[in-house]
Design a protein around this motif. Sequence first.
Motif, PDB file in Angstrom:
ATOM      1  N   ASP A   1      26.789  12.986  21.471  1.00  0.00           N
ATOM      2  CA  ASP A   1      26.976  11.576  21.815  1.00  0.00           C
ATOM      3  C   ASP A   1      26.033  11.192  22.951  1.00  0.00           C
ATOM      4  O   ASP A   1      26.410  11.163  24.116  1.00  0.00           O
ATOM      5  CB  ASP A   1      28.435  11.316  22.203  1.00  0.00           C
ATOM      6  CG  ASP A   1      28.705   9.834  22.440  1.00  0.00           C
ATOM      7  OD1 ASP A   1      27.816   9.005  22.149  1.00  0.00           O
ATOM      8  OD2 ASP A   1      29.805   9.498  22.921  1.00  0.00           O
ATOM      9  N   VAL A   2      24.799  10.894  22.583  1.00  0.00           N
ATOM     10  CA  VAL A   2      23.794  10.542  23.574  1.00  0.00           C
ATOM     11  C   VAL A   2      24.145   9.229  24.267  1.00  0.00           C
ATOM     12  O   VAL A   2      23.862   9.037  25.452  1.00  0.00           O
ATOM     13  CB  VAL A   2      22.405  10.461  22.902  1.00  0.00           C
ATOM     14  CG1 VAL A   2      21.337  10.093  23.916  1.00  0.00           C
ATOM     15  CG2 VAL A   2      22.057  11.788  22.234  1.00  0.00           C
ATOM     16  N   TRP A   3      24.774   8.298  23.534  1.00  0.00           N
ATOM     17  CA  TRP A   3      25.136   6.992  24.082  1.00  0.00           C
ATOM     18  C   TRP A   3      25.936   7.118  25.370  1.00  0.00           C
ATOM     19  O   TRP A   3      25.752   6.353  26.317  1.00  0.00           O
ATOM     20  CB  TRP A   3      25.922   6.199  23.037  1.00  0.00           C
ATOM     21  CG  TRP A   3      26.396   4.844  23.474  1.00  0.00           C
ATOM     22  CD1 TRP A   3      27.476   4.575  24.268  1.00  0.00           C
ATOM     23  CD2 TRP A   3      25.817   3.574  23.149  1.00  0.00           C
ATOM     24  NE1 TRP A   3      27.617   3.214  24.443  1.00  0.00           N
ATOM     25  CE2 TRP A   3      26.615   2.575  23.779  1.00  0.00           C
ATOM     26  CE3 TRP A   3      24.726   3.177  22.382  1.00  0.00           C
ATOM     27  CZ2 TRP A   3      26.336   1.211  23.655  1.00  0.00           C
ATOM     28  CZ3 TRP A   3      24.456   1.818  22.254  1.00  0.00           C
ATOM     29  CH2 TRP A   3      25.252   0.852  22.891  1.00  0.00           C
ATOM     30  N   SER A   4      26.832   8.089  25.429  1.00  0.00           N
ATOM     31  CA  SER A   4      27.731   8.227  26.579  1.00  0.00           C
ATOM     32  C   SER A   4      27.122   9.016  27.728  1.00  0.00           C
ATOM     33  O   SER A   4      27.754   9.143  28.783  1.00  0.00           O
ATOM     34  CB  SER A   4      29.036   8.903  26.146  1.00  0.00           C
ATOM     35  OG  SER A   4      28.812  10.260  25.793  1.00  0.00           O
ATOM     36  N   MET A   5      25.914   9.535  27.572  1.00  0.00           N
ATOM     37  CA  MET A   5      25.293  10.358  28.615  1.00  0.00           C
ATOM     38  C   MET A   5      24.659   9.439  29.658  1.00  0.00           C
ATOM     39  O   MET A   5      23.512   9.025  29.557  1.00  0.00           O
ATOM     40  CB  MET A   5      24.258  11.299  28.003  1.00  0.00           C
ATOM     41  CG  MET A   5      24.863  12.344  27.091  1.00  0.00           C
ATOM     42  SD  MET A   5      23.626  13.408  26.266  1.00  0.00           S
ATOM     43  CE  MET A   5      22.979  14.340  27.667  1.00  0.00           C
ATOM     44  N   ARG A   6      25.425   9.145  30.677  1.00  0.00           N
ATOM     45  CA  ARG A   6      24.997   8.169  31.676  1.00  0.00           C
ATOM     46  C   ARG A   6      23.825   8.655  32.527  1.00  0.00           C
ATOM     47  O   ARG A   6      23.181   7.863  33.204  1.00  0.00           O
ATOM     48  CB  ARG A   6      26.178   7.804  32.585  1.00  0.00           C
ATOM     49  CG  ARG A   6      27.352   7.194  31.823  1.00  0.00           C
ATOM     50  CD  ARG A   6      27.270   5.690  31.672  1.00  0.00           C
ATOM     51  NE  ARG A   6      26.095   5.136  31.056  1.00  0.00           N
ATOM     52  CZ  ARG A   6      25.996   4.819  29.755  1.00  0.00           C
ATOM     53  NH1 ARG A   6      26.987   5.076  28.928  1.00  0.00           N
ATOM     54  NH2 ARG A   6      24.912   4.269  29.283  1.00  0.00           N
ATOM     55  N   ILE A   7      23.510   9.940  32.450  1.00  0.00           N
ATOM     56  CA  ILE A   7      22.332  10.426  33.179  1.00  0.00           C
ATOM     57  C   ILE A   7      21.065   9.735  32.688  1.00  0.00           C
ATOM     58  O   ILE A   7      20.078   9.627  33.423  1.00  0.00           O
ATOM     59  CB  ILE A   7      22.169  11.952  33.048  1.00  0.00           C
ATOM     60  CG1 ILE A   7      22.011  12.353  31.584  1.00  0.00           C
ATOM     61  CG2 ILE A   7      23.295  12.688  33.728  1.00  0.00           C
ATOM     62  CD1 ILE A   7      21.403  13.710  31.391  1.00  0.00           C
ATOM     63  N   PHE A   8      21.089   9.256  31.442  1.00  0.00           N
ATOM     64  CA  PHE A   8      19.910   8.605  30.888  1.00  0.00           C
ATOM     65  C   PHE A   8      19.767   7.160  31.353  1.00  0.00           C
ATOM     66  O   PHE A   8      18.818   6.475  30.967  1.00  0.00           O
ATOM     67  CB  PHE A   8      19.934   8.676  29.364  1.00  0.00           C
ATOM     68  CG  PHE A   8      19.758  10.075  28.832  1.00  0.00           C
ATOM     69  CD1 PHE A   8      18.740  10.884  29.307  1.00  0.00           C
ATOM     70  CD2 PHE A   8      20.621  10.585  27.882  1.00  0.00           C
ATOM     71  CE1 PHE A   8      18.579  12.178  28.841  1.00  0.00           C
ATOM     72  CE2 PHE A   8      20.466  11.870  27.395  1.00  0.00           C
ATOM     73  CZ  PHE A   8      19.442  12.683  27.879  1.00  0.00           C
ATOM     74  N   ASP A   9      20.697   6.698  32.192  1.00  0.00           N
ATOM     75  CA  ASP A   9      20.524   5.390  32.825  1.00  0.00           C
ATOM     76  C   ASP A   9      19.466   5.443  33.927  1.00  0.00           C
ATOM     77  O   ASP A   9      18.965   4.413  34.360  1.00  0.00           O
ATOM     78  CB  ASP A   9      21.849   4.904  33.428  1.00  0.00           C
ATOM     79  CG  ASP A   9      22.878   4.550  32.361  1.00  0.00           C
ATOM     80  OD1 ASP A   9      22.491   4.403  31.189  1.00  0.00           O
ATOM     81  OD2 ASP A   9      24.068   4.440  32.708  1.00  0.00           O
ATOM     82  N   ASP A  10      19.162   6.663  34.380  1.00  0.00           N
ATOM     83  CA  ASP A  10      18.177   6.828  35.443  1.00  0.00           C
ATOM     84  C   ASP A  10      16.780   6.869  34.838  1.00  0.00           C
ATOM     85  O   ASP A  10      16.526   7.611  33.886  1.00  0.00           O
ATOM     86  CB  ASP A  10      18.459   8.128  36.212  1.00  0.00           C
ATOM     87  CG  ASP A  10      17.670   8.231  37.500  1.00  0.00           C
ATOM     88  OD1 ASP A  10      16.431   8.368  37.416  1.00  0.00           O
ATOM     89  OD2 ASP A  10      18.276   8.168  38.581  1.00  0.00           O
TER      90      ASP A  10
END
Length: 275
Positions: free
Chosen positions: A170-179
């Motif tokens: 679930d890449v969508w939920s990986m909030r690290i990618f907000d950076d």
Amino acid sequence: MSGFGTTDITERDILSYVALGDSFTEGMSDPYPDSDSVPNGRFRGWADRVAEHLACRIDEVRYANLAVRGKLIRQIRDEQVAEAVAMAPDLVTLCAGGNDILRPGGDPDEVVGIFESIVAELTATGARVVIFTGFDTGMHSVMRHLRGKIATYNMHMRAVADRYGCDVVDVWSMRIFDDERSWSWDRLHLSPEGHRRLALRVCEVLGTPAEGNWNEPWPEPEPRGWRTARQEDLYWAREFLVPWIGRRLTGRSSGDNVRPKRPTLQRCEPQYRTD
């Protein structure tokens, strides 16, 4: 259903792994240390890193990566799936449809119908199949408008995964990618650090021990002035956005004349650091 079930894949003596997809799986923007140039150098990416993690735990990992940048889902189906099935892999990772959704008029319902046909063919071999949701583009100003389409596609994909017994990253939920440090200069492909973290997340889904924490908080970013930010925006528009639009208008693809980097199953050695 997957032939693995809940079996720990690291208990196997030999494992064959095939990765299918587009630039995301090819590993764009994550060059190997011995790459001479980009984009024509050798890319590593999360899939290579996963194979390397597996090779640290399994006596022999045979790994092929058929992914090619720019490929649409029909091309992935027509050019990669039969080759993958012929290899009789134990493990398959599949990420497809992103390029279709990004294009104007891309219909999530139509795309997922093709996606399901691919999953049905792959799971029929008994392979364990891992699929990926799309990224949350809310933090990308130029792609924020695509969030609804991507969310719709993700829900369809989860239903397909349930029907065929696939694992889901679930890449969508990986909030690290907000950076923004997760992303390369083109703001579309992951940075080397982004690929490293995603590989750790895939290993977690597979139940494979791997050194590192994909969800480790980012350090505080260095201050950046308004002028620097605008210069970066201009550079991005000139070097990425304009060429991308040009390819769309002329029917060209970044994957034209590009061959898969690992077209056959080859033994994978943990020769590079995976952490």
